[in-house]
Motif scaffolding. Sequence first.
Motif, mmCIF file in Angstrom:
data_model
loop_
_atom_site.group_PDB
_atom_site.id
_atom_site.type_symbol
_atom_site.label_atom_id
_atom_site.label_comp_id
_atom_site.label_asym_id
_atom_site.label_seq_id
_atom_site.Cartn_x
_atom_site.Cartn_y
_atom_site.Cartn_z
ATOM 1 N N LEU A 1 0.848 -1.184 0.000
ATOM 2 C CA LEU A 1 0.000 0.000 0.000
ATOM 3 C C LEU A 1 0.885 1.236 0.000
ATOM 4 N N SER A 2 0.735 2.058 -1.013
ATOM 5 C CA SER A 2 1.430 3.341 -1.038
ATOM 6 C C SER A 2 0.444 4.398 -0.568
ATOM 7 N N LEU A 3 0.763 5.046 0.522
ATOM 8 C CA LEU A 3 -0.133 6.026 1.119
ATOM 9 C C LEU A 3 0.358 7.445 0.851
ATOM 10 N N ARG A 4 -0.553 8.274 0.391
ATOM 11 C CA ARG A 4 -0.243 9.692 0.194
ATOM 12 C C ARG A 4 -0.186 10.387 1.556
ATOM 13 N N PRO A 5 0.431 11.545 1.632
ATOM 14 C CA PRO A 5 0.448 12.278 2.906
ATOM 15 C C PRO A 5 -0.974 12.520 3.420
ATOM 16 N N GLY A 6 -1.209 12.186 4.674
ATOM 17 C CA GLY A 6 -2.500 12.399 5.309
ATOM 18 C C GLY A 6 -3.574 11.386 4.943
ATOM 19 N N GLU A 7 -3.264 10.416 4.094
ATOM 20 C CA GLU A 7 -4.271 9.437 3.676
ATOM 21 C C GLU A 7 -4.600 8.474 4.813
ATOM 22 N N ARG A 8 -5.883 8.087 4.877
ATOM 23 C CA ARG A 8 -6.333 7.124 5.885
ATOM 24 C C ARG A 8 -6.442 5.742 5.266
ATOM 25 N N VAL A 9 -6.261 4.741 6.106
ATOM 26 C CA VAL A 9 -6.455 3.350 5.720
ATOM 27 C C VAL A 9 -6.972 2.614 6.950
ATOM 28 N N ILE A 10 -7.874 1.663 6.717
ATOM 29 C CA ILE A 10 -8.373 0.831 7.810
ATOM 30 C C ILE A 10 -7.829 -0.564 7.591
ATOM 31 N N ILE A 11 -7.155 -1.092 8.604
ATOM 32 C CA ILE A 11 -6.607 -2.447 8.549
ATOM 33 C C ILE A 11 -7.141 -3.202 9.759
ATOM 34 N N ASN A 12 -7.929 -4.235 9.467
ATOM 35 C CA ASN A 12 -8.550 -5.048 10.531
ATOM 36 C C ASN A 12 -9.246 -4.194 11.588
ATOM 37 N N GLY A 13 -9.967 -3.183 11.139
ATOM 38 C CA GLY A 13 -10.748 -2.344 12.027
ATOM 39 C C GLY A 13 -9.997 -1.196 12.665
ATOM 40 N N CYS A 14 -8.702 -1.131 12.471
ATOM 41 C CA CYS A 14 -7.889 -0.059 13.045
ATOM 42 C C CYS A 14 -7.706 1.047 12.002
ATOM 43 N N VAL A 15 -8.135 2.265 12.336
ATOM 44 C CA VAL A 15 -7.994 3.388 11.417
ATOM 45 C C VAL A 15 -6.602 3.992 11.589
ATOM 46 N N LEU A 16 -5.856 4.015 10.500
ATOM 47 C CA LEU A 16 -4.512 4.584 10.499
ATOM 48 C C LEU A 16 -4.500 5.800 9.589
ATOM 49 N N LYS A 17 -3.753 6.819 9.980
ATOM 50 C CA LYS A 17 -3.608 8.011 9.154
ATOM 51 C C LYS A 17 -2.129 8.234 8.911
ATOM 52 N N ASN A 18 -1.771 8.369 7.645
ATOM 53 C CA ASN A 18 -0.385 8.588 7.281
ATOM 54 C C ASN A 18 0.053 9.995 7.703
ATOM 55 N N GLY A 19 1.329 10.140 7.968
ATOM 56 C CA GLY A 19 1.899 11.431 8.333
ATOM 57 C C GLY A 19 2.112 12.324 7.122
ATOM 58 N N ARG B 1 4.515 12.560 4.968
ATOM 59 C CA ARG B 1 5.278 12.044 3.823
ATOM 60 C C ARG B 1 4.618 10.812 3.234
ATOM 61 N N ARG B 2 4.894 10.555 1.986
ATOM 62 C CA ARG B 2 4.430 9.346 1.308
ATOM 63 C C ARG B 2 5.093 8.137 1.977
ATOM 64 N N GLN B 3 4.286 7.108 2.251
ATOM 65 C CA GLN B 3 4.788 5.897 2.900
ATOM 66 C C GLN B 3 4.276 4.669 2.149
ATOM 67 N N THR B 4 5.010 3.598 2.248
ATOM 68 C CA THR B 4 4.567 2.321 1.705
ATOM 69 C C THR B 4 4.509 1.312 2.839
ATOM 70 N N LEU B 5 3.364 0.648 2.936
ATOM 71 C CA LEU B 5 3.183 -0.421 3.914
ATOM 72 C C LEU B 5 3.166 -1.742 3.167
ATOM 73 N N GLU B 6 3.729 -2.757 3.782
ATOM 74 C CA GLU B 6 3.666 -4.104 3.227
ATOM 75 C C GLU B 6 2.918 -4.974 4.224
ATOM 76 N N ILE B 7 1.779 -5.506 3.791
ATOM 77 C CA ILE B 7 0.973 -6.364 4.646
ATOM 78 C C ILE B 7 1.267 -7.789 4.224
ATOM 79 N N GLU B 8 1.832 -8.556 5.131
ATOM 80 C CA GLU B 8 2.346 -9.883 4.779
ATOM 81 C C GLU B 8 1.351 -11.017 4.966
ATOM 82 N N ASN B 9 0.253 -10.781 5.662
ATOM 83 C CA ASN B 9 -0.746 -11.835 5.825
ATOM 84 C C ASN B 9 -2.114 -11.299 5.424
ATOM 85 N N ARG B 10 -3.125 -12.152 5.440
ATOM 86 C CA ARG B 10 -4.458 -11.736 5.052
ATOM 87 C C ARG B 10 -5.011 -10.766 6.090
ATOM 88 N N ALA B 11 -5.546 -9.659 5.603
ATOM 89 C CA ALA B 11 -6.113 -8.654 6.492
ATOM 90 C C ALA B 11 -7.251 -7.951 5.770
#
Length: 134
Positions: A5-23, A25-35
Motif C-alpha cells: 500500500l502506497s499512502l499519500r500524505p495524510g491518507e487514511r487506511v483501515i486495517i482489521n478495524g484499526c484506522v490509520l492516518k499517514n503522516g 510524507r508518502r509511505q509504503t506499507l507491506e501487509i504480509e498476511n491476510r487482512a
Amino acid sequence: MPLHLSLRPGERVIINGCVLKNGPRRQTLEIENRADVLRGDEMLEEATARTPVRRVAYQIQIALVSQAHRAELLPVITAGLEDLARALPRFSAPIGEAETCLQSQNFYGAFRALAPVIRHEDTLFARFSPEQSL
C-alpha cells in the motif's frame, strides 16, 4: 504474496478495524498476511450513504472494519442485496458476486463488487436531481 500500500500524505487506511492516518510524507506499507484493508478513497461516509445501493455498501463497509457488528449486519445486508437484485435486474451479476463474497466472509470483495452498481445509481440520481430541472 504481500499487499503493498502506497499512502499519500495524510491518507487514511483501515486495517482489521484499526484506522490509520499517514503522516506528512508518502509511505509504503507491506501487509504480509491476510487482512481486511480499506483505503481512504474507497471509504463511504455515513452521511453520504443515503441511497439504496450506498446504504448496503456502507453496511458492508461497517462489517468489513468491525468484526463485532458482522453477525447483526449480515441479515440486513443480505436482505438489502436481495432488494437491489429485484430492483436492478440488469446488475444481477455484480449483486450476485457481492452475495457470494459475503457467504465466504469476503467483505472487501462484496464491497468492491457493488462499485459498478454505485456508479449507475450515481448517474441516475445526477440525471434526475432537482438541480438538473432548473
